[in-house]
Design a protein around this motif. Structure first.
Motif, PDB file in Angstrom:
ATOM      1  N   GLY A  72       3.374   6.626  -4.888  1.00 12.04           N
ATOM      2  CA  GLY A  72       2.481   6.363  -3.840  1.00 12.04           C
ATOM      3  C   GLY A  72       2.783   7.430  -2.412  1.00 12.04           C
ATOM      4  O   GLY A  72       2.928   8.434  -2.744  1.00 12.04           O
ATOM      5  N   HIS A  73       2.525   6.611  -1.434  1.00 17.79           N
ATOM      6  CA  HIS A  73       2.693   7.395  -0.416  1.00 17.79           C
ATOM      7  C   HIS A  73       4.259   7.624  -0.119  1.00 17.79           C
ATOM      8  O   HIS A  73       4.355   8.617   0.973  1.00 17.79           O
TER       9      HIS A  73
ATOM     10  N   ASN B 184       0.809  -1.099  -0.156  1.00 21.81           N
ATOM     11  CA  ASN B 184      -0.109   0.013  -0.140  1.00 21.81           C
ATOM     12  C   ASN B 184       0.920   1.171   0.023  1.00 21.81           C
ATOM     13  O   ASN B 184       0.182   2.207  -0.318  1.00 21.81           O
TER      14      ASN B 184
ATOM     15  N   ALA C  18       0.622  10.831  -6.604  1.00 25.89           N
ATOM     16  CA  ALA C  18      -0.679  11.031  -7.305  1.00 25.89           C
ATOM     17  C   ALA C  18      -1.353   9.708  -6.945  1.00 25.89           C
ATOM     18  O   ALA C  18      -2.656   9.593  -7.006  1.00 25.89           O
ATOM     19  N   HIS C  19      -0.802   8.479  -6.636  1.00 23.70           N
ATOM     20  CA  HIS C  19      -1.472   7.157  -6.193  1.00 23.70           C
ATOM     21  C   HIS C  19      -1.249   7.071  -4.515  1.00 23.70           C
ATOM     22  O   HIS C  19      -1.201   5.685  -4.413  1.00 23.70           O
ATOM     23  N   ASP C  20      -1.329   7.960  -3.906  1.00 21.63           N
ATOM     24  CA  ASP C  20      -1.264   7.654  -2.525  1.00 21.63           C
ATOM     25  C   ASP C  20      -2.450   6.897  -2.236  1.00 21.63           C
ATOM     26  O   ASP C  20      -3.459   7.411  -2.021  1.00 21.63           O
ATOM     27  N   ARG C  21      -2.138   5.790  -1.410  1.00 25.56           N
ATOM     28  CA  ARG C  21      -3.255   4.938  -1.029  1.00 25.56           C
ATOM     29  C   ARG C  21      -3.470   5.052   0.717  1.00 25.56           C
ATOM     30  O   ARG C  21      -4.446   4.356   1.075  1.00 25.56           O
TER      31      ARG C  21
ATOM     32  N   ALA D 251       3.630  12.639 -10.199  1.00 26.40           N
ATOM     33  CA  ALA D 251       2.962  11.269 -10.727  1.00 26.40           C
ATOM     34  C   ALA D 251       3.767  10.072 -10.564  1.00 26.40           C
ATOM     35  O   ALA D 251       4.925   9.984 -10.050  1.00 26.40           O
ATOM     36  N   ASP D 252       3.004   8.890 -10.795  1.00 26.23           N
ATOM     37  CA  ASP D 252       3.478   7.564 -11.028  1.00 26.23           C
ATOM     38  C   ASP D 252       4.143   7.021  -9.548  1.00 26.23           C
ATOM     39  O   ASP D 252       5.044   6.520  -9.359  1.00 26.23           O
TER      40      ASP D 252
ATOM     41  N   ILE E 237       3.968   2.294  -5.133  1.00 23.03           N
ATOM     42  CA  ILE E 237       3.244   1.791  -6.357  1.00 23.03           C
ATOM     43  C   ILE E 237       4.051   0.920  -7.358  1.00 23.03           C
ATOM     44  O   ILE E 237       3.521  -0.072  -7.883  1.00 23.03           O
ATOM     45  N   ASP E 238       5.285   1.076  -7.263  1.00 23.11           N
ATOM     46  CA  ASP E 238       6.353   0.290  -7.945  1.00 23.11           C
ATOM     47  C   ASP E 238       6.677  -0.968  -6.818  1.00 23.11           C
ATOM     48  O   ASP E 238       7.259  -0.674  -6.107  1.00 23.11           O
TER      49      ASP E 238
ATOM     50  N   TRP F  50       2.068  15.554  -2.434  1.00 23.60           N
ATOM     51  CA  TRP F  50       1.468  14.348  -2.469  1.00 23.60           C
ATOM     52  C   TRP F  50       2.036  13.401  -3.489  1.00 23.60           C
ATOM     53  O   TRP F  50       2.243  13.848  -4.870  1.00 23.60           O
TER      54      TRP F  50
END
Length: 274
Positions: free
Chosen positions: A248-249, A155, A219-222, A245-246, A158-159, A217
């Motif tokens: 997460g947290h 979580n 872009a894909h922060d869960r 972009a691209d 992203i990668d 932030w």
């Protein structure tokens, strides 16, 4: 890069430092992580002429994990200011992520004269946390098994290549070491029971009138919704929320060079503002 122990009020921590001169930048990590998550950022920041420093929060990493420590954001903020005192740093740029962002914000609010700028990366403490989210975090920090850590890191990044087996095993062992699980459990209890009493969003509006405050932030922060970032950027009068972009947290792990580029642009604007 060097590392060394440092003792504040009887609690010993590990410090990582890159660079010996120039303005100090203190990086504060998040819940159940540690200073070495900032390693690549420290190295890149030092090349720009800064003295870049990170440390293990009590209860984390290689720091002491005393049972009687105040494991709250405000308690950890006091320890953060103690790190500056012990290193004889009169003022520094503060950078904090997740729970570390909440801690850095409280440190800046407690001692604004010590803070040259405040940069918050998807921080906690800006909006009330729902009971469901708090309980999920509390369960997560108490699960230090290999599979528990693997699920948590899924979580964060992203990668998935950043969640290496070495990192998973290392994190499981560190967070399952003597005193660590008790400290993390205390922080989990704090998040459920007391975090909403230490929200900083309203106070940051006042602080931002006299001190440069920046947000970032992934872009894909869960973990911390982008909606909180947009609302905070609007309240602080910052315009559009800066988003990478691209990632997460943990954008500082997944794209450290770009992260430092974003931070240094903010710090440059902060210097001009001063």
């Amino acid at each position: 890069m060097m590392q060394f122990p440092l003792t504040i009020a009887g609690v010993t921590t590990r410090v990582l430092q890159a660079g010996h001169t120039g303005p100090a930048v203190l990086f504060v990590h998040g819940l159940s992580t540690r200073a070495d998550r900032w390693r690549a950022v420290l190295e890149h920041t030092a090349t720009l002429g800064f003295r870049a420093i990170a440390f293990d929060l009590p209860g984390h990493g290689l720091a002491d994990k005393p049972a009687d420590f105040d494991y709250s954001a405000s308690g950890l903020a006091r320890f953060t200011l103690g790190v500056l005192d012990a290193l004889e740093i009169p003022h520094a740029h503060l950078v904090g992520t997740s729970l570390g962002g909440h801690i850095a914000a409280l440190a800046a609010l407690a001692a604004p004269q010590r803070c040259q700028s405040l940069y918050l990366v998807a921080p906690l403490g800006l909006a009330p946390m729902t009971p469901e989210t708090g309980e999920a975090i509390r369960r997560g920090v108490r699960n230090v098994s290999i599979e528990g850590v693997r699920a948590k890191l899924a979580n964060v990044f992203i990668d998935s290549s950043f969640a290496t087996e070495d990192l998973i095993v290392e994190e499981s062992r560190i967070n399952g070491s003597v005193g660590a699980l008790e400290a993390l459990s205390a922080l989990g209890d704090y998040i459920v029971e007391r975090l909403n009493s230490e929200l900083v969003s309203d106070a940051l509006v006042g602080l931002a009138r006299t001190l440069p405050v920046g947000l970032l932030w992934g872009a894909h922060d869960r973990m911390v919704p982008l909606s909180i970032g947009h609302a905070t950027a609007n309240a602080l009068g910052l315009g559009e929320l800066p988003v990478m972009a691209d990632v997460g947290h943990a954008p500082y792990v997944e794209q450290p060079e770009l992260f430092v580029e974003r931070w240094s642009a903010f710090a440059g604007a902060a210097k001009a503002h001063a």
